[in-house]
Write a protein that holds these residues in place. Structure first.
Motif, short mmCIF file in Angstrom:
data_model
loop_
_atom_site.label_atom_id
_atom_site.label_comp_id
_atom_site.label_asym_id
_atom_site.label_seq_id
_atom_site.Cartn_x
_atom_site.Cartn_y
_atom_site.Cartn_z
N ASN A 57 -10.61 -11.23 0.53
CA ASN A 57 -11.87 -10.81 1.15
C ASN A 57 -12.94 -10.64 0.07
OD1 ASN A 57 -11.45 -8.29 -0.09
ND2 ASN A 57 -10.46 -7.45 1.74
N SER A 58 -14.11 -10.22 0.46
CA SER A 58 -15.23 -10.13 -0.48
C SER A 58 -14.97 -9.13 -1.60
CB SER A 58 -16.52 -9.77 0.27
OG SER A 58 -16.36 -8.57 1.00
N ASP A 59 -14.27 -8.03 -1.31
CA ASP A 59 -13.97 -7.04 -2.35
C ASP A 59 -13.04 -7.61 -3.41
OD1 ASP A 59 -15.53 -5.11 -1.12
OD2 ASP A 59 -13.85 -4.30 0.06
N ILE A 60 -12.03 -8.35 -2.97
CA ILE A 60 -11.10 -8.97 -3.92
C ILE A 60 -11.84 -9.98 -4.78
CG2 ILE A 60 -9.07 -10.47 -4.09
CD1 ILE A 60 -8.05 -9.15 -1.48
N LYS A 61 -12.65 -10.81 -4.15
CA LYS A 61 -13.40 -11.83 -4.90
C LYS A 61 -14.35 -11.20 -5.91
CE LYS A 61 -13.29 -15.10 -1.07
NZ LYS A 61 -14.04 -15.60 0.08
N LYS A 62 -15.02 -10.15 -5.49
CA LYS A 62 -15.98 -9.48 -6.38
C LYS A 62 -15.27 -8.94 -7.62
CE LYS A 62 -19.42 -5.76 -6.47
NZ LYS A 62 -20.07 -4.67 -5.69
N CYS A 63 -14.11 -8.32 -7.43
CA CYS A 63 -13.36 -7.76 -8.55
C CYS A 63 -12.94 -8.84 -9.54
CB CYS A 63 -12.13 -7.02 -8.02
SG CYS A 63 -11.07 -6.34 -9.30
N LYS A 88 9.72 -10.92 -12.77
CA LYS A 88 8.46 -11.53 -12.35
C LYS A 88 7.31 -10.60 -12.74
CE LYS A 88 10.15 -15.06 -9.77
NZ LYS A 88 11.57 -14.99 -10.08
N ASN A 89 6.18 -11.17 -13.07
CA ASN A 89 4.99 -10.38 -13.37
C ASN A 89 4.38 -9.92 -12.04
OD1 ASN A 89 5.16 -10.86 -16.20
ND2 ASN A 89 4.22 -12.87 -15.89
N ILE A 90 4.57 -8.66 -11.68
CA ILE A 90 4.04 -8.14 -10.42
C ILE A 90 3.04 -7.04 -10.72
CG2 ILE A 90 4.58 -7.09 -8.19
CD1 ILE A 90 7.39 -8.19 -8.41
N LEU A 91 1.80 -7.26 -10.32
CA LEU A 91 0.73 -6.29 -10.48
C LEU A 91 0.28 -5.80 -9.12
CD1 LEU A 91 -1.66 -7.71 -13.23
CD2 LEU A 91 -0.36 -5.59 -13.36
N ASN A 92 0.35 -4.51 -8.91
CA ASN A 92 -0.22 -3.97 -7.68
C ASN A 92 -1.74 -4.09 -7.75
OD1 ASN A 92 -1.33 -1.39 -6.03
ND2 ASN A 92 0.60 -2.11 -5.16
N TRP A 93 -2.38 -4.25 -6.61
CA TRP A 93 -3.83 -4.43 -6.56
C TRP A 93 -4.57 -3.31 -7.28
CZ3 TRP A 93 -7.77 -7.27 -6.65
CH2 TRP A 93 -9.03 -6.87 -6.18
N SER A 94 -4.13 -2.09 -7.10
CA SER A 94 -4.81 -0.96 -7.76
C SER A 94 -4.62 -1.03 -9.28
CB SER A 94 -4.27 0.37 -7.22
OG SER A 94 -2.88 0.48 -7.44
N ASN A 149 0.84 -1.20 0.00
CA ASN A 149 0.00 0.00 0.00
C ASN A 149 0.88 1.26 0.00
OD1 ASN A 149 -1.83 2.08 0.47
ND2 ASN A 149 -3.07 0.86 1.89
N LYS A 150 0.98 1.87 -1.19
CA LYS A 150 1.82 3.07 -1.31
C LYS A 150 1.25 4.24 -0.50
CE LYS A 150 3.22 1.64 -5.95
NZ LYS A 150 3.16 1.95 -7.40
N SER A 204 -7.08 -3.07 -14.86
CA SER A 204 -6.63 -3.83 -16.03
C SER A 204 -7.75 -4.70 -16.58
CB SER A 204 -5.43 -4.71 -15.66
OG SER A 204 -5.86 -5.84 -14.90
N THR A 205 -7.50 -5.31 -17.73
CA THR A 205 -8.46 -6.24 -18.35
C THR A 205 -8.06 -7.69 -18.13
OG1 THR A 205 -7.27 -6.11 -20.46
CG2 THR A 205 -9.10 -4.55 -20.11
#
Length: 369
Positions: free
Chosen positions: A85-91, A59-65, A43-44, A70-71
């Protein structure tokens, strides 16, 4: 199959073994032919900085934001580093309704949660979380005893995933420090206890008492010094040591045992050239054991998984641990020249090459379930 692994690379690779777990899992999945990503939750906004370690390059590193915008569609999310958590799953489900969510357990949750339950101070969290409904739980072989606990806390079926290790982390750190951590036979060895003392599953309590037991038997002349690491930041031995100094032979041996802060294992090996004295409770697979075996160190331990290497003692048996420690001390002048190196098969047993096909099948079975 596109697989993402949750991560939070904000700490040293030697202060938190989980980071090594994550990299090895990533590289194993790559060798299985999967398209792999780290979904990183550094978390920046909280001034957290991604640890730019050598083993994270390429390595392929994607920040959550970044991922949210992204697609990219993920087929399976493995959660060893950060829970979903539920927010991550929903996304992820908005991108791919058929995505699988899999918890990966590299921690001794049942023991640590039980420990936390009896603390006078309310802990920050337990591993159980009502927001965590997963599709599957994978656990390391030495955590099979808590499979039902994992199923209860994650509300999902569980299965075992092979334990993997590679020496490249300790080799890299040793090269970076310009040191040679290989054990060198000696007449009067040091002793080192490197347990993290973060919870009851890996503590220096039994090793410390087994050293005291040797001193009480007036055998302190057999070894040089004993170093109890991680005994200042996480646990304070001062009161216990003061008591023992009053009531045991320790009062005449104040210069034999030292209590130190946590240090990187390769530095301890290179500088102190010690016998490694260890104790675990339901945590028998340990990177420290494999590091010691790789560099051919005398290892005094109570791990059934490694009982054919070094000097094994049973459970919490202080007398047995002390006797095995004495046996190790007396053999260091001939170690390893007169002791067959029987640890190479253990290094191979836990290698990626030995386990990647099993891991690939496990993940494909979960995907197709």
């Amino acid at each position: 199959m596109k697989i993402a692994i949750t991560s939070k690379f904000t700490s040293s690779f030697f202060s938190n073994g989980l980071n090594q777990n994550l990299v090895l899992l990533y590289e194993c999945l790559e060798q299985c032919g999967f398209e792999v990503y780290f979904l990183d939750f550094t978390n920046k906004n909280n001034n957290e900085v991604l640890n730019e370690h050598f083993f994270l390059k390429n390595k392929n590193i994607l920040n959550w934001s970044e991922f949210q915008d992204s697609t990219l569609k993920i087929d399976m999310l493995l959660c060893p580093g950060v829970s979903a958590n539920s927010d991550i799953k929903k996304c992820l489900k908005l991108k791919n309704p058929f995505v699988k969510f899999v918890a990966v357990k590299y921690g001794n949750n049942l023991i640590t949660d039980s420990h936390k339950f009896f603390l006078s101070k309310t802990p920050k969290y337990y591993s159980m979380d009502s927001d965590r409904k997963m599709d599957h739980v994978l656990y390391s072989p030495h955590y099979k005893f808590q499979s039902q606990y994992f199923e209860f806390t994650e509300r999902a079926p569980s299965s075992e995933i092979p334990y993997i290790w590679d020496p490249k982390f300790i080799e890299f750190e040793s090269n970076n420090l310009s040191i040679d951590p290989t054990f060198k036979p000696c007449e009067k060895p040091n002793i080192a206890v490197v347990e993290p003392n973060l919870n009851i599953s890996k503590t220096s309590f039994i090793p410390f008492l087994s050293i005291v037991n040797l001193i009480e038997k007036k055998l302190s002349n057999k070894f040089n010094h004993a170093y109890i690491f991680s005994s200042k930041d996480n646990i304070d031995y001062t009161d216990l040591a003061k008591y023992l100094y009053k009531h045991t032979e320790l009062k005449e041996n104040r210069g034999k045992i030292f209590f130190d802060q946590r240090e990187k294992v390769p530095m301890i090996l290179s500088r102190d050239n010690p016998i490694i004295l260890s104790h675990q409770f339901y945590n028998e697979l340990n990177y420290v054991y494999l590091e010691a075996i790789y560099y051919n160190y005398p290892l005094v331990h109570n791990s059934d998984a490694f009982r054919d290497y070094g000097f094994y003692y049973n459970g919490f048996n202080i007398e047995d641990a002390s006797n095995q420690l004495l046996a190790a001390v007396e053999k260091t002048k001939d170690w390893p020249s007169k002791t067959p190196h029987i640890g190479s098969h253990l290094i191979e047993k836990y290698s990626i090459n030995q386990n990647k096909n099993k891991i690939k099948k496990i993940l494909l079975d979960i995907k197709n379930d």
